[in-house]
Design a protein around this motif. Structure first.
Motif, PDB file in Angstrom:
ATOM      1  N   LEU A   1      51.291  49.601  38.956  1.00  0.00           N
ATOM      2  CA  LEU A   1      50.416  49.622  40.126  1.00  0.00           C
ATOM      3  C   LEU A   1      50.979  50.447  41.282  1.00  0.00           C
ATOM      4  N   ASP A   2      52.257  50.338  41.560  1.00  0.00           N
ATOM      5  CA  ASP A   2      52.843  51.060  42.702  1.00  0.00           C
ATOM      6  C   ASP A   2      52.927  52.564  42.473  1.00  0.00           C
ATOM      7  N   LEU A   3      52.734  53.020  41.241  1.00  0.00           N
ATOM      8  CA  LEU A   3      52.805  54.452  40.935  1.00  0.00           C
ATOM      9  C   LEU A   3      51.432  55.111  40.849  1.00  0.00           C
TER      10      LEU A   3
ATOM     11  N   PHE B   1      29.080  51.681  33.777  1.00  0.00           N
ATOM     12  CA  PHE B   1      27.903  51.835  32.929  1.00  0.00           C
ATOM     13  C   PHE B   1      26.846  50.816  33.349  1.00  0.00           C
ATOM     14  N   PRO B   2      25.559  51.167  33.255  1.00  0.00           N
ATOM     15  CA  PRO B   2      24.489  50.310  33.764  1.00  0.00           C
ATOM     16  C   PRO B   2      24.196  49.115  32.850  1.00  0.00           C
ATOM     17  N   VAL B   3      25.156  48.204  32.802  1.00  0.00           N
ATOM     18  CA  VAL B   3      25.009  46.989  32.007  1.00  0.00           C
ATOM     19  C   VAL B   3      25.885  45.905  32.621  1.00  0.00           C
ATOM     20  N   ILE B   4      25.426  44.672  32.523  1.00  0.00           N
ATOM     21  CA  ILE B   4      26.218  43.512  32.940  1.00  0.00           C
ATOM     22  C   ILE B   4      26.611  42.777  31.674  1.00  0.00           C
ATOM     23  N   VAL B   5      27.928  42.521  31.490  1.00  0.00           N
ATOM     24  CA  VAL B   5      28.378  41.827  30.278  1.00  0.00           C
ATOM     25  C   VAL B   5      28.775  40.390  30.555  1.00  0.00           C
ATOM     26  N   GLY B   6      28.939  40.010  31.823  1.00  0.00           N
ATOM     27  CA  GLY B   6      29.136  38.615  32.180  1.00  0.00           C
ATOM     28  C   GLY B   6      30.520  38.047  31.924  1.00  0.00           C
ATOM     29  N   GLY B   7      31.487  38.877  31.622  1.00  0.00           N
ATOM     30  CA  GLY B   7      32.853  38.399  31.384  1.00  0.00           C
ATOM     31  C   GLY B   7      33.553  39.307  30.405  1.00  0.00           C
ATOM     32  N   GLY B   8      34.819  39.053  30.189  1.00  0.00           N
ATOM     33  CA  GLY B   8      35.602  39.868  29.276  1.00  0.00           C
ATOM     34  C   GLY B   8      36.902  40.280  29.920  1.00  0.00           C
ATOM     35  N   LYS B   9      37.368  41.474  29.618  1.00  0.00           N
ATOM     36  CA  LYS B   9      38.625  41.988  30.177  1.00  0.00           C
ATOM     37  C   LYS B   9      38.308  42.796  31.427  1.00  0.00           C
ATOM     38  N   PRO B  10      38.910  42.426  32.577  1.00  0.00           N
ATOM     39  CA  PRO B  10      38.610  43.130  33.817  1.00  0.00           C
ATOM     40  C   PRO B  10      39.275  44.504  33.897  1.00  0.00           C
ATOM     41  N   TYR B  11      38.721  45.326  34.752  1.00  0.00           N
ATOM     42  CA  TYR B  11      39.232  46.673  35.018  1.00  0.00           C
ATOM     43  C   TYR B  11      40.712  46.645  35.376  1.00  0.00           C
ATOM     44  N   LEU B  12      41.096  45.700  36.218  1.00  0.00           N
ATOM     45  CA  LEU B  12      42.482  45.627  36.650  1.00  0.00           C
ATOM     46  C   LEU B  12      42.830  44.182  37.009  1.00  0.00           C
ATOM     47  N   PRO B  13      43.564  43.499  36.140  1.00  0.00           N
ATOM     48  CA  PRO B  13      43.927  42.102  36.418  1.00  0.00           C
ATOM     49  C   PRO B  13      45.154  42.015  37.330  1.00  0.00           C
ATOM     50  N   VAL B  14      45.023  42.484  38.562  1.00  0.00           N
ATOM     51  CA  VAL B  14      46.143  42.656  39.474  1.00  0.00           C
ATOM     52  C   VAL B  14      46.747  41.334  39.932  1.00  0.00           C
ATOM     53  N   GLY B  15      45.912  40.414  40.392  1.00  0.00           N
ATOM     54  CA  GLY B  15      46.434  39.166  40.925  1.00  0.00           C
ATOM     55  C   GLY B  15      46.870  39.267  42.376  1.00  0.00           C
ATOM     56  N   LYS B  16      46.597  40.398  43.015  1.00  0.00           N
ATOM     57  CA  LYS B  16      46.893  40.546  44.440  1.00  0.00           C
ATOM     58  C   LYS B  16      45.889  41.505  45.047  1.00  0.00           C
TER      59      LYS B  16
END
Length: 184
Positions: free
Chosen positions: A134-136, A145-160
């Protein structure tokens, strides 16, 4: 000095995979594929987490881009194969020519070195790898994309919290929305 760009395709609700681990909700139009080709043409190296590497490597080096495929797809396959690829993994044992395995524990030092040594775009893909680097990361790219999937793996599971500034946005005829962010 190299620039690390984290680029992942998502649903509009921010997931790179649906709840079942699938990515078939992403149906790129030719306009999106041409934009991807234009970006890859300026990419000096790909930095992939293992799962994204495996999702990209075989299709783009063996399956896609063959005779009879659309010209824009064949072009992407050729550009992909010509670009050095780094696979960050503790489980991969062998990779084809053009790919370098990097152990996950060495990710920060290797990417820091690559940023110093490579003048150009280092395209980063894979949310867990991106979180560890993240720091780099210099820019965050989202193709929604024009769709809602309602869950799954997020773009970035940062936690901050990470404040960003939108510096570019664009829509495609296919309904895909592009957003480019830099750090605030």
């Amino acid at each position: 000095m190299g620039k690390v760009i984290y680029w992942m395709n998502t649903s509009i609700d921010g997931y790179i995979e649906d709840p079942d681990g699938g990515m078939d909700f992403m149906d790129p139009g030719e306009d999106f594929q041409q934009a991807a080709n234009d970006h890859v043409r300026r990419t000096s190296a790909f930095l992939f987490g293992r799962r994204l590497y495996e999702a990209m490597e075989k299709p783009w080096t063996q399956d896609l881009g063959k005779e009879g495929a659309p010209a824009v797809e064949r072009e992407f396959a050729q550009l992909y194969k010509e670009t050095p690829r780094y696979a960050f993994s503790d489980t991969l044992q062998t990779v084809p020519e053009g790919v370098t395995i990097v152990r996950r524990e060495d990710a920060v030092s290797v990417v820091t070195r690559l940023k110093r040594e490579i003048d150009g775009v280092l395209q980063l893909g894979g949310p867990e790898l991106a979180t560890s680097l993240l720091d780099l990361i210099d820019e965050f790219w989202v193709y929604a994309f024009p769709v809602i999937v309602g869950g799954g793996k997020p773009y970035l599971p940062v936690g901050k919290k990470l404040r960003l500034r939108l510096v570019e946005h664009r829509s495609f005829a296919s309904g895909i929305m592009f957003r480019r962010y830099v750090r605030s």
